[in-house]
Design an enzyme around this catalytic site. Sequence first.
Site, PDB file in Angstrom:
ATOM      1  N   SER A  95      -3.308   2.437   7.338  1.00 52.62           N
ATOM      2  CA  SER A  95      -3.112   3.844   6.996  1.00 52.62           C
ATOM      3  C   SER A  95      -4.477   4.503   6.908  1.00 52.62           C
ATOM      4  CB  SER A  95      -2.405   3.954   5.644  1.00 52.62           C
ATOM      5  OG  SER A  95      -2.448   5.277   5.135  1.00 52.62           O
ATOM      6  N   TYR A 138      -1.499   1.252  -3.042  1.00 52.07           N
ATOM      7  CA  TYR A 138      -1.252   1.512  -1.615  1.00 52.07           C
ATOM      8  C   TYR A 138      -2.551   1.452  -0.821  1.00 52.07           C
ATOM      9  CZ  TYR A 138       0.605   3.847   2.554  1.00 52.07           C
ATOM     10  OH  TYR A 138       0.977   4.153   3.849  1.00 52.07           O
TER      11      TYR A 138
END
Length: 253
Positions: free
Chosen positions: A146, A160
Site C-alpha cells: 500500500s 496497517y
Amino acid sequence: MTDIKERVAAVTGAAGGIGLGIAQRLARAGYQVIAIDRDHQVNQAAAALRAEGFKAQSVVLDISDEAAILRMVAEIDAQHGRLDVLVNNAGIHPKVNGERNSFMKMTTAQWNEVIGVNLTSAFVLCREVAPLMKRHRWGRIVNMSSRAGRTLVDTAGIHYAAAKAGMIGMTRVIAAEVAPDGITANCIAPGRIVSPMTDQGSAEQRAMLVGRIPVGRIGTPDEIGHVVQFLASEDSGYLTGTVIDVNGGTYMC
C-alpha cells in the site's frame, strides 16, 4: 513453455474490491483462478466468472487460520498438481468511528489481528506455495502492499502501515531466495482504489482525499488487476523484488 490455460492462480481477498478485479483479470486472461475469501460472497464471484465461460473456483477461508491454509494448499496440490501464481491481496483496516485508532490507544489484540491477516497470512501462503512453484521451476508471487507501506498516510493506522511496510521487506527476501528456481516475487503498492475499505469515512473526507490525487480520481480494481496480469506473465520474468506504485501520482507528491 506452459500454456497459460494450464496455469493456476490463487487470489486472496477476492470477494470484492481489488481482489475481485484481479481475479476477473486473470480469469479473462486464461488462468484457472482460485478465488479465496472469508466472505461467502466469493462463491458468487467465482460463479459469475464460470457463467462467462472462464475457469474459476472459490474457497471460503479465514486467511488468518494457518491450519486452514495448509489444508487448502494441500487440496490445490491434490486437485491441480500446481499453483503458478499467488496473489496475496487479503487485508483489513479496522477503524474506530471511521477514524484511524491512535497507536497510544491501540490494544495488542487489535495490532495482532491486522498483522495476522495482512502480513502473517501472506508469509504462510508464500512458504507453503513456493515448493509447488519450484516443482515446475516457474512461479509468480504478487504481494499487495500500500502507499501506507511506502510513506506516511494520515488515514492509515500503525498496524496497517507496519503490515504493508513489512510486506515489502518480506517480498524482497523471498524474491532473492526463489529467483534461482524461476520464481519472481513483487509488490504492488496501490493508492486510493475503489473498494469497501476506501469507501469508509464521510463524503467530505473522500472528496478531500481525491483532491490530493494528481490525476484527479480514484483508481479502479481493474487497473490493479492489469498490473497483476503483467506480473503474472512470462513477460515479467526479469522483474523481481520490486515495488510498483499505482496511485495516480500521489506518492510523488
